[in-house]
Structure formats: structure tokens, C-alpha cells
Write an enzyme that holds these catalytic residues in place. Structure first.
Site, PDB file in Angstrom:
ATOM      1  N   TYR A  18      29.026  45.913  32.774  1.00 39.74           N
ATOM      2  CA  TYR A  18      29.851  46.601  33.780  1.00 39.74           C
ATOM      3  C   TYR A  18      29.424  48.066  33.912  1.00 39.74           C
ATOM      4  O   TYR A  18      29.181  48.560  35.016  1.00 39.74           O
ATOM      5  CB  TYR A  18      31.327  46.513  33.368  1.00 39.74           C
ATOM      6  CG  TYR A  18      32.281  47.118  34.373  1.00 39.74           C
ATOM      7  CD1 TYR A  18      32.690  46.404  35.492  1.00 39.74           C
ATOM      8  CD2 TYR A  18      32.779  48.405  34.194  1.00 39.74           C
ATOM      9  CE1 TYR A  18      33.568  46.960  36.418  1.00 39.74           C
ATOM     10  CE2 TYR A  18      33.652  48.966  35.113  1.00 39.74           C
ATOM     11  CZ  TYR A  18      34.046  48.237  36.221  1.00 39.74           C
ATOM     12  OH  TYR A  18      34.913  48.798  37.140  1.00 39.74           O
ATOM     13  N   SER A  69      32.725  53.754  39.400  1.00 43.58           N
ATOM     14  CA  SER A  69      33.735  53.837  38.333  1.00 43.58           C
ATOM     15  C   SER A  69      33.403  55.054  37.489  1.00 43.58           C
ATOM     16  O   SER A  69      32.241  55.468  37.412  1.00 43.58           O
ATOM     17  CB  SER A  69      33.660  52.580  37.452  1.00 43.58           C
ATOM     18  OG  SER A  69      34.429  52.753  36.279  1.00 43.58           O
ATOM     19  N   LYS A  88      27.762  50.016  37.188  1.00 44.51           N
ATOM     20  CA  LYS A  88      28.413  51.131  37.880  1.00 44.51           C
ATOM     21  C   LYS A  88      27.538  52.376  37.860  1.00 44.51           C
ATOM     22  O   LYS A  88      27.534  53.166  38.814  1.00 44.51           O
ATOM     23  CB  LYS A  88      29.778  51.415  37.250  1.00 44.51           C
ATOM     24  CG  LYS A  88      30.783  50.282  37.458  1.00 44.51           C
ATOM     25  CD  LYS A  88      31.038  50.029  38.938  1.00 44.51           C
ATOM     26  CE  LYS A  88      32.091  48.964  39.191  1.00 44.51           C
ATOM     27  NZ  LYS A  88      32.379  48.750  40.619  1.00 44.51           N
TER      28      LYS A  88
HETATM   29  N1  LIG Z   1      40.985  48.814  38.349  1.00 38.34           N
HETATM   30  C1  LIG Z   1      40.295  49.750  37.736  1.00 38.34           C
HETATM   31  O1  LIG Z   1      40.727  50.357  36.735  1.00 38.34           O
HETATM   32  C2  LIG Z   1      38.962  50.174  38.267  1.00 38.34           C
HETATM   33  C3  LIG Z   1      38.380  51.333  37.750  1.00 38.34           C
HETATM   34  C4  LIG Z   1      37.154  51.746  38.213  1.00 38.34           C
HETATM   35  C5  LIG Z   1      36.520  51.010  39.203  1.00 38.34           C
HETATM   36  N2  LIG Z   1      37.088  49.878  39.692  1.00 38.34           N
HETATM   37  C6  LIG Z   1      36.357  49.139  40.712  1.00 38.34           C
HETATM   38  O2  LIG Z   1      37.148  49.014  41.864  1.00 38.34           O
HETATM   39  C7  LIG Z   1      36.799  47.803  42.562  1.00 38.34           C
HETATM   40  C8  LIG Z   1      38.051  46.991  42.826  1.00 38.34           C
HETATM   41  O3  LIG Z   1      38.633  46.664  41.581  1.00 38.34           O
HETATM   42  P1  LIG Z   1      40.129  46.149  41.410  1.00 38.34           P
HETATM   43  O4  LIG Z   1      40.656  46.787  40.201  1.00 38.34           O
HETATM   44  O5  LIG Z   1      40.867  46.251  42.687  1.00 38.34           O
HETATM   45  O6  LIG Z   1      39.810  44.629  41.032  1.00 38.34           O
HETATM   46  P2  LIG Z   1      40.459  43.261  41.489  1.00 38.34           P
HETATM   47  O7  LIG Z   1      39.916  42.256  40.536  1.00 38.34           O
HETATM   48  O8  LIG Z   1      41.924  43.381  41.638  1.00 38.34           O
HETATM   49  O9  LIG Z   1      39.828  43.057  42.944  1.00 38.34           O
HETATM   50  C9  LIG Z   1      38.480  42.764  43.125  1.00 38.34           C
HETATM   51  C10 LIG Z   1      38.336  41.906  44.361  1.00 38.34           C
HETATM   52  O10 LIG Z   1      36.932  41.651  44.556  1.00 38.34           O
HETATM   53  C11 LIG Z   1      36.796  40.299  44.954  1.00 38.34           C
HETATM   54  N3  LIG Z   1      35.459  39.785  44.646  1.00 38.34           N
HETATM   55  C12 LIG Z   1      34.931  39.513  43.431  1.00 38.34           C
HETATM   56  N4  LIG Z   1      33.703  38.997  43.574  1.00 38.34           N
HETATM   57  C13 LIG Z   1      33.441  38.968  44.902  1.00 38.34           C
HETATM   58  C14 LIG Z   1      32.344  38.542  45.676  1.00 38.34           C
HETATM   59  N5  LIG Z   1      31.257  38.000  45.103  1.00 38.34           N
HETATM   60  N6  LIG Z   1      32.406  38.672  47.019  1.00 38.34           N
HETATM   61  C15 LIG Z   1      33.502  39.189  47.614  1.00 38.34           C
HETATM   62  N7  LIG Z   1      34.587  39.605  46.931  1.00 38.34           N
HETATM   63  C16 LIG Z   1      34.549  39.484  45.595  1.00 38.34           C
HETATM   64  C17 LIG Z   1      37.860  39.562  44.152  1.00 38.34           C
HETATM   65  O11 LIG Z   1      38.142  38.293  44.717  1.00 38.34           O
HETATM   66  C18 LIG Z   1      39.021  40.540  44.218  1.00 38.34           C
HETATM   67  O12 LIG Z   1      39.856  40.310  45.332  1.00 38.34           O
HETATM   68  C19 LIG Z   1      35.770  47.097  41.671  1.00 38.34           C
HETATM   69  O13 LIG Z   1      34.476  47.388  42.117  1.00 38.34           O
HETATM   70  C20 LIG Z   1      36.024  47.716  40.312  1.00 38.34           C
HETATM   71  O14 LIG Z   1      34.898  47.642  39.474  1.00 38.34           O
HETATM   72  C21 LIG Z   1      38.296  49.452  39.243  1.00 38.34           C
END
Ligand SMILES: NC(=O)c1ccc[n+]([C@@H]2O[C@H](COP(=O)([O-])OP(=O)(O)OC[C@H]3O[C@@H](n4cnc5c(N)ncnc54)[C@H](O)[C@@H]3O)[C@@H](O)[C@H]2O)c1
Length: 291
Positions: A198, A183, A202
Site C-alpha cells: 500500500y 495518502s 501511494k
Molecule cells: N480511509 C483512509 O484513511 C484513507 C487514507 C489515505 C488515503 N485513502 C485513499 O482514499 C481512497 C478511498 O478510500 P476509502 O477510505 O474511501 O476506501 P473505501 O474502501 O471505502 O472505498 C474505496 C472504493 O474503491 C472501489 N474500488 C476498489 N477497487 C476498484 C476498482 N478496481 N475499480 C473501481 N473501483 C474500485 C471500492 O469498491 C470502494 O467503493 C483510496 O485510494 C485510499 O487508499 C484512504
């Protein structure tokens, strides 16, 4: 170029033209994942599902792993959409999406899951360690269990995923690509936020990728991170509308990113288009960090 070959850069582009080789359009073919197999964690929805579909469109068989024992209706719809896509002249036969239930915090089950994929498909070329959770709490009162939970998924789970894939790649002599989803919050902190766990997780992922890249380079296995900025998913929609709007105003493009805007970076890192890239962080944040 066949998909299971590692690109011989002496036979690509200008070098191929100057060597008088037959005309072949390699620019798109370098992104082909035909014949490759990928594992993406946290891929029932959000960024994980988007990147899974992109890799499948590029030709890979993609195992989408997530917590529910069976995928929801939206995931099935995307699987069907993928199955209905025509083949592509530069990519070749399209791939497909498969679903697997798992929990990234369980090290041994992650290792077993990658073994199972190899038993079924014969190989594992790409892993995207995407599963992650967000949680907020005031830093001075962050409960130990809550802090640990974030690290268990966002940090330990990423390691276990990389280990699971890397073990199979090393065993089979595959010069694979492991992509860790970090992130922008790995290298900056949010004003007015309570994201200590968080952001810490990251930041550790960025350093983990550099460390893994250095250790696995001799096997030809590459490890890189993608650092998204605020992206429109269930994770970011869980905050108030006011905060969502504030986030949108915090980058030069003045908006939140879409999941599809991360496809290019993932396809590049997963494919032979990036064979000399390891230990790097690709920032896709609408310029948030430029301000
Ligand atoms: N959305 C954002 O703005 C953003 C920004 C930077 C980084 N990220 C990173 O991108 C990645 C995806 O985020 P997103 O926004 O799609 O989130 P999201 O919550 O929509 O999806 C995350 C998925 O991970 C799954 N998950 C959670 N714990 C788990 C586990 N123990 N085992 C297996 N699966 C598990 C959840 O069930 C979910 O389907 C994450 O690592 C998040 O930190 C997101």
C-alpha cells in the site's frame, strides 16, 4: 463568471477592484463547477462518494464509477439528496450524480468510459482517481500476486484514470484538473504496520502526479494529489478497534478524520480557485506528519 470560462485572474479580486470593474463577489464563484463534468472512481462509498457530492454541490455533473454493476441503496440516497438541494447564489445551478460501473484496472475500458461521458455530456473537466484498496502482509513473505493486486488498483488504475480523462481534455482543449488520491502513507510509513504494498503504491502515485503535471502542463491540464491521513471509512474500520484508537492518538488533533474534511481540498483543486497549482501534494492528515 460563467463556469465554463477559465478564470482570467486579471479580472478577479483586487485587480478587478483597481480596474474599476463592476462589483462582483468572486471569492466563492471561483469554486463554482457549474457546467463542468467530473469523473470520480471508487465513488460508490467512502471518500469517493463524499468528494462526488461536494463537486455536485459546487455545480458539476459527476460520474461516480465503481465495481458493482448497480449502485447500492446508500449511493441512491445520496443521489436523491443531491437532487433535492436548492441552487446556490454563488455556485449557480447545482449539479447531479450519475453512476457508472467500471474497473480501474482495465485500461481500455477506462479510456472507453471517459469517451462515453464525453459523448453524453460533451465535455470532461475534472477527474478524481480515488479507487484504492488496502492490504497487509508481512514484507518478507508478501506474495507476488497479492503485491501485484495492490499495485494494479492503487497505481496502474490511477494512471488509467488519469489517461482516460487527460485524453478527452487534450482532445477537447479543456484545461482540466486531475486529482489523484494518494495518502500520507506515500511519504511516511506506519510503525508496527505491514503496509509495504500500500505504502509503495501511494508513494508512486505522488511521483506519478508530478510527472503527469510536468508533461501535461503545456496543455493547461493540471495534476495534483491529495494525501489524506487516517479517515473514517469502511477501509479504516476494517482494522481492530485498538488499532483504530492508536491511529487516532497519532496526530496533534487526537482523532481520525471525517470524509467531509477532504471536501475543501478537492473543491479547491477541481476548480478555478487553484489555477496556478499543479504537481502539488495537499496533505490533510490532522497533523500526523507534523509529529
Ligand atoms: N480511509 C483512509 O484513511 C484513507 C487514507 C489515505 C488515503 N485513502 C485513499 O482514499 C481512497 C478511498 O478510500 P476509502 O477510505 O474511501 O476506501 P473505501 O474502501 O471505502 O472505498 C474505496 C472504493 O474503491 C472501489 N474500488 C476498489 N477497487 C476498484 C476498482 N478496481 N475499480 C473501481 N473501483 C474500485 C471500492 O469498491 C470502494 O467503493 C483510496 O485510494 C485510499 O487508499 C484512504
Amino acid at each position: 463568471m460563467t463556469s465554463t470560462q477559465t478564470t482570467d485572474t486579471t479580472h478577479v479580486g483586487v485587480a478587478a477592484a483597481l480596474a474599476g470593474l463592476p462589483s462582483v463577489r468572486t471569492a466563492f464563484a471561483q469554486f463554482s463547477l457549474q457546467g463542468r463534468v467530473a469523473l470520480v472512481t471508487g465513488a460508490q462509498r467512502g471518500i469517493g462518494l463524499e468528494l462526488s457530492l461536494a463537486l455536485a454541490e459546487a455545480g458539476a455533473v459527476v460520474y461516480c464509477m465503481d465495481l458493482p454493476t448497480t449502485p447500492d441503496a446508500d449511493w441512491v440516497k445520496v443521489q436523491e439528496y443531491c437532487a433535492g438541494l436548492p441552487d446556490h447564489p454563488d455556485v449557480g445551478t447545482k449539479g447531479r450524480l450519475e453512476y457508472m460501473h467500471g474497473d480501474v484496472t482495465n485500461q481500455k475500458s477506462m479510456w472507453a468510459l471517459a469517451e462515453e461521458i464525453v459523448k453524453t455530456e460533451g465535455r470532461l473537466d475534472v477527474a478524481v482517481a480515488n479507487a484504492g484498496i488496502a492490504a497487509t502482509a508481512p514484507c518478507l513473505e508478501y506474495e507476488a500476486d497479492d503485491f501485484q493486486k495492490v499495485l494494479d488498483v492503487n497505481l496502474n488504475g490511477v494512471l488509467y484514470t488519469a489517461q482516460a480523462a487527460g485524453q478527452q481534455m487534450a482532445k477537447l482543449g479543456i484545461k482540466g484538473s486531475i486529482v489523484l488520491i494518494a495518502s500520507m502513507n506515500g511519504s511516511i510509513a506506519n510503525p508496527n504496520g505491514q503496509w509495504t504494498a500500500y505504502n509503495t503504491s501511494k508513494s508512486a502515485v505522488l511521483q506519478m502526479a508530478r510527472s503527469l503535471a510536468c508533461e501535461l502542463g503545456e496543455k493547461g491540464i493540471r495534476v495534483n494529489t491529495i494525501s489524506p491521513g487516517y479517515t473514517d471509512t469502511a477501509m479504516t474500520r476494517s482494522v481492530s478497534r485498538e488499532l483504530f484508537a492508536t491511529w487516532a492518538s497519532q496526530n496533534p488533533l487526537g482523532r481520525i478524520g471525517r470524509t467531509d474534511e477532504l471536501r475543501g481540498a478537492a473543491m479547491w483543486l477541481a476548480s478555478d480557485a487553484s489555477t496556478f497549482c499543479t504537481g502539488s501534494d495537499i496533505i490533510v492528515d490532522g497533523g500526523h506528519r507534523a509529529w
